[in-house]
Write an enzyme that holds these catalytic residues in place. Structure first.
Site, PDB file in Angstrom:
ATOM      1  N   HIS A   1       0.860  -1.077  -0.056  1.00 20.69           N
ATOM      2  CA  HIS A   1       0.094  -0.055   0.112  1.00 20.69           C
ATOM      3  C   HIS A   1       0.852   1.148   0.037  1.00 20.69           C
ATOM      4  O   HIS A   1       1.824   1.303   0.750  1.00 20.69           O
ATOM      5  CB  HIS A   1      -1.008  -0.101   1.333  1.00 20.69           C
ATOM      6  CG  HIS A   1      -2.133   0.918   1.053  1.00 20.69           C
ATOM      7  ND1 HIS A   1      -2.047   2.292   1.494  1.00 20.69           N
ATOM      8  CD2 HIS A   1      -3.404   0.667   0.847  1.00 20.69           C
ATOM      9  CE1 HIS A   1      -3.099   2.819   1.254  1.00 20.69           C
ATOM     10  NE2 HIS A   1      -3.982   2.018   0.697  1.00 20.69           N
TER      11      HIS A   1
ATOM     12  N   ASP B   1      -7.841  -5.951   0.323  1.00 18.86           N
ATOM     13  CA  ASP B   1      -8.259  -6.449  -0.933  1.00 18.86           C
ATOM     14  C   ASP B   1      -8.111  -7.793  -0.834  1.00 18.86           C
ATOM     15  O   ASP B   1      -8.536  -8.882  -1.460  1.00 18.86           O
ATOM     16  CB  ASP B   1      -7.739  -5.838  -1.966  1.00 18.86           C
ATOM     17  CG  ASP B   1      -8.315  -4.474  -2.452  1.00 18.86           C
ATOM     18  OD1 ASP B   1      -9.617  -4.579  -2.239  1.00 18.86           O
ATOM     19  OD2 ASP B   1      -7.934  -3.451  -2.748  1.00 18.86           O
TER      20      ASP B   1
HETATM   21  N1  CMC Z   1       3.903  -7.459  -4.930  1.00 21.18           N
HETATM   22  C1  CMC Z   1       5.110  -7.558  -5.171  1.00 21.18           C
HETATM   23  N2  CMC Z   1       6.020  -6.232  -5.024  1.00 21.18           N
HETATM   24  C2  CMC Z   1       5.469  -5.280  -4.635  1.00 21.18           C
HETATM   25  C3  CMC Z   1       4.031  -5.049  -4.460  1.00 21.18           C
HETATM   26  C4  CMC Z   1       3.456  -6.319  -4.697  1.00 21.18           C
HETATM   27  N3  CMC Z   1       1.916  -6.248  -4.600  1.00 21.18           N
HETATM   28  N4  CMC Z   1       3.829  -3.942  -4.174  1.00 21.18           N
HETATM   29  C5  CMC Z   1       5.092  -3.022  -4.149  1.00 21.18           C
HETATM   30  N5  CMC Z   1       6.093  -4.106  -4.571  1.00 21.18           N
HETATM   31  C6  CMC Z   1       7.504  -3.788  -4.549  1.00 21.18           C
HETATM   32  C7  CMC Z   1       7.922  -3.096  -5.916  1.00 21.18           C
HETATM   33  O1  CMC Z   1       8.109  -3.713  -6.987  1.00 21.18           O
HETATM   34  C8  CMC Z   1       8.847  -2.238  -5.439  1.00 21.18           C
HETATM   35  O2  CMC Z   1      10.022  -3.016  -5.209  1.00 21.18           O
HETATM   36  P1  CMC Z   1      11.312  -2.152  -5.823  1.00 21.18           P
HETATM   37  O3  CMC Z   1      11.646  -1.268  -4.830  1.00 21.18           O
HETATM   38  O4  CMC Z   1      12.197  -3.409  -5.603  1.00 21.18           O
HETATM   39  O5  CMC Z   1      11.347  -1.838  -7.358  1.00 21.18           O
HETATM   40  C9  CMC Z   1       8.422  -1.805  -3.809  1.00 21.18           C
HETATM   41  O6  CMC Z   1       7.774  -2.816  -3.422  1.00 21.18           O
HETATM   42  C10 CMC Z   1       7.638  -0.428  -3.939  1.00 21.18           C
HETATM   43  O7  CMC Z   1       6.641  -0.413  -4.803  1.00 21.18           O
HETATM   44  P2  CMC Z   1       5.867   0.793  -5.431  1.00 21.18           P
HETATM   45  O8  CMC Z   1       5.292   0.379  -6.426  1.00 21.18           O
HETATM   46  O9  CMC Z   1       6.997   1.833  -5.616  1.00 21.18           O
HETATM   47  O10 CMC Z   1       4.975   1.124  -4.329  1.00 21.18           O
HETATM   48  P3  CMC Z   1       3.678   2.224  -4.559  1.00 21.18           P
HETATM   49  O11 CMC Z   1       3.471   2.797  -3.401  1.00 21.18           O
HETATM   50  O12 CMC Z   1       3.679   2.914  -5.693  1.00 21.18           O
HETATM   51  O13 CMC Z   1       2.302   1.036  -4.731  1.00 21.18           O
HETATM   52  C11 CMC Z   1       0.570  -0.186  -4.509  1.00 21.18           C
HETATM   53  C12 CMC Z   1       1.411   1.016  -3.978  1.00 21.18           C
HETATM   54  C13 CMC Z   1      -0.755  -0.509  -3.664  1.00 21.18           C
HETATM   55  C14 CMC Z   1      -0.098   0.374  -6.098  1.00 21.18           C
HETATM   56  C15 CMC Z   1       1.328  -1.541  -4.791  1.00 21.18           C
HETATM   57  O14 CMC Z   1       1.597  -2.096  -3.518  1.00 21.18           O
HETATM   58  C16 CMC Z   1       0.664  -2.529  -5.504  1.00 21.18           C
HETATM   59  O15 CMC Z   1       0.569  -2.754  -6.796  1.00 21.18           O
HETATM   60  N6  CMC Z   1      -0.020  -3.612  -4.901  1.00 21.18           N
HETATM   61  C17 CMC Z   1      -0.900  -4.643  -5.496  1.00 21.18           C
HETATM   62  C18 CMC Z   1      -2.174  -3.976  -5.705  1.00 21.18           C
HETATM   63  C19 CMC Z   1      -3.125  -3.725  -4.626  1.00 21.18           C
HETATM   64  O16 CMC Z   1      -3.223  -4.722  -3.739  1.00 21.18           O
HETATM   65  N7  CMC Z   1      -3.580  -2.701  -4.589  1.00 21.18           N
HETATM   66  C20 CMC Z   1      -4.699  -2.185  -3.688  1.00 21.18           C
HETATM   67  C21 CMC Z   1      -4.162  -1.181  -2.630  1.00 21.18           C
HETATM   68  S1  CMC Z   1      -5.501  -1.174  -1.111  1.00 21.18           S
HETATM   69  C22 CMC Z   1      -7.033  -0.650  -1.843  1.00 21.18           C
HETATM   70  C23 CMC Z   1      -7.074   0.634  -2.242  1.00 21.18           C
HETATM   71  O17 CMC Z   1      -6.738   1.479  -1.472  1.00 21.18           O
HETATM   72  O18 CMC Z   1      -7.421   0.925  -3.213  1.00 21.18           O
END
Ligand code: CMC
Length: 435
Positions: free
Chosen positions: A311, A369
């Site tokens: 998140h 989720d």
């Molecule tokens: N699985 C594997 N690796 C992950 C994941 C994941 N679900 N989420 C983040 N990472 C890794 C990402 O690859 C990165 O690694 P590195 O530093 O090696 O490049 C690191 O963690 C940071 O990730 P980010 O994409 O920069 O983080 P963000 O804050 O931009 O993304 C997120 C947040 C929610 C979009 C992401 O965690 C994600 O895609 N999660 C899966 C989708 C999900 O479950 N979304 C629901 C969110 S809760 C409901 C809502 O509020 O809508």
């Protein structure tokens, strides 16, 4: 909204050989903010923050998140207490009006909402215009925006009474629209709202009743739907809420703004994640396949993500996920499906990920989720309805945030700037002279 910002010692920034004094403000809890509104005027620079990871876009008194501690408060009340003791309609009052209602206020508020549950009869023709296999979120985006064409008497955004009527209409009509989108997709006749039922029971009845039989709402399912809605009701300035605020900042009517929020919510990184998480669990299929899946998630050359994990704000267990996990077990017990392969995969996946260095290091914990998809499936909803249910619940948050913005004198049209890295100025060359 009366501002409650408190002045703190200012910050100094040296830029373009100039020292700028920037005001700093504090809220009730949480990090202070540096006020950069005069930065461009005085320093001729913009800030650069794609994804808004360090940007506070507004002052708000509705919802507070401490992502490091895993805390979520609605108007000061912890989410776990509300999920345990409150009802969705009471939470709607809390988010919209700032306080939990007394018995009389609750009764009046509930009546004010249920009065608006029906749709204009011509509205039903919209559904007929969609293809039979249309995704219900596509139907939601289109039809909620179309409400503005039917309810002209609540689109004057400068009239507080009309704003309130539009809020009540949106909260009341959203379940009716969502249930119709569902019924349309399965080829069943629409079921009209019953105003003597509570919000969640009425919604479940509109989704699952058929004219050929009597329908009794299962109280366990009704409570599960009510808690699901409490958990999804608001989440401060997330992507869809920011979209609603940005749309509203131009003076657009509330029905158009909420429809823009629904469009944003649809994406798999936001509201679409519960659908994606369940699809993922089904693809994994059995516990034996988990190690291979985890290997793919960790492989930098593979773009597979563990859906329902991670998140932007929570760097700890999402407090909503804990309540959702409990709800999931209650619903599965009710339908006698506690020992399904899907739940076994989810529990094992969670256990492995919580102990795996990759996830621990990146502070990736289960979010709401992860368990909501399994819960909704057990309640009888197809995956295509999951994000729709999120939208029904989040409508009150969107509308509370929109109302707060409309009452905030410091708000102006949202208009971010950029750092331009395209071609510098160049002269037009006629087509015949181009190389
Ligand atoms: N699985 C594997 N690796 C992950 C994941 C994941 N679900 N989420 C983040 N990472 C890794 C990402 O690859 C990165 O690694 P590195 O530093 O090696 O490049 C690191 O963690 C940071 O990730 P980010 O994409 O920069 O983080 P963000 O804050 O931009 O993304 C997120 C947040 C929610 C979009 C992401 O965690 C994600 O895609 N999660 C899966 C989708 C999900 O479950 N979304 C629901 C969110 S809760 C409901 C809502 O509020 O809508």
């Amino acid at each position: 909204m009366d501002s409650k910002l408190t002045k703190k010692p200012s910050a100094t920034l040296t830029v373009n050989n100039k020292q700028l004094e920037l005001p700093v403000y504090g809220g009730t809890v949480g990090p202070d903010v540096i006020d950069i509104r005069k930065l461009y005027g005085e320093g001729k620079v913009f800030t650069y923050d794609p994804g808004f990871t360090s940007t506070g876009s507004c002052e708000s008194q509705i919802t507070y998140i401490d992502g490091d501690e895993g805390v979520l408060l609605y108007r000061g009340y912890p989410i776990d207490q509300l999920a345990e003791k409150s009802s969705f309609i009471e939470v709607c009052h809390l988010l919209l009006h700032g306080e939990l209602p007394n018995q009389k206020a609750l009764h009046e508020f509930e009546r004010g909402i249920t009065y608006h549950t029906m749709l204009h009869s011509q509205f039903d023709r919209f559904f007929e215009g969609f293809r039979r296999d249309a995704h219900p979120m596509a139907i939601m985006v289109g039809t909620v925006g179309a409400l503005a064409a039917f309810y002209h008497d609540s689109t004057d955004i400068n009239d507080p009474h009309q704003r309130m009527v539009a809020s009540h209409r949106l909260i009341a009509k959203m379940p009716t629209i969502a249930a119709r989108a569902f019924k349309y997709s399965i080829g069943q006749p629409f079921v009209s709202p019953r105003n003597e039922l509570d919000y969640a029971s009425n919604f479940l009845r509109m989704c699952f009743a058929v004219p050929a039989e009597d329908f009794r709402v299962n109280p366990v399912m009704a409570r599960a739907m009510d808690v699901f809605m409490i958990l999804h009701a608001d989440h401060e300035q997330n992507a869809s809420t920011s979209t609603v605020r940005l749309a509203g900042s131009s003076g657009a009517n509330p029905f158009a703004c909420i429809s823009s929020g629904i469009a944003c919510l649809w994406g798999p990184a936001h509201g679409g994640a519960n659908e994606a998480a369940l699809n993922m669990l089904e693809q994994i299929g059995t516990v034996d396949n988990i190690p291979d899946f985890i290997r793919r998630v960790k492989d930098p050359n593979d773009d597979v993500r563990l859906m329902g994990f991670g998140h932007r704000v929570y760097k700890n267990y999402d407090p909503r996920a804990k309540a959702m996990q409990k709800l999931c077990h209650q619903v599965l017990k009710e339908v006698g499906a506690e020992d399904t392969p899907l739940l076994r995969v989810a529990m094992e996946l969670e256990k492995i990920a919580l102990n795996d260095e990759y996830f621990v290091q990146r502070k990736l914990y289960p979010n709401i989720d992860f368990y909501s998809g399994i819960t909704l499936r057990a309640m009888g909803f197809p995956t295509s309805m999951f994000t729709v249910l999120f939208a029904v619940a989040r409508t009150v948050g969107w509308i509370a945030q929109w109302t707060e913005m409309m009452e905030d004198d410091s708000q102006k049209i949202g208009r971010p700037r950029q750092v331009y890295t395209g071609a510098p100025r160049r002269d037009y060359v006629p087509v015949g002279s181009r190389r």
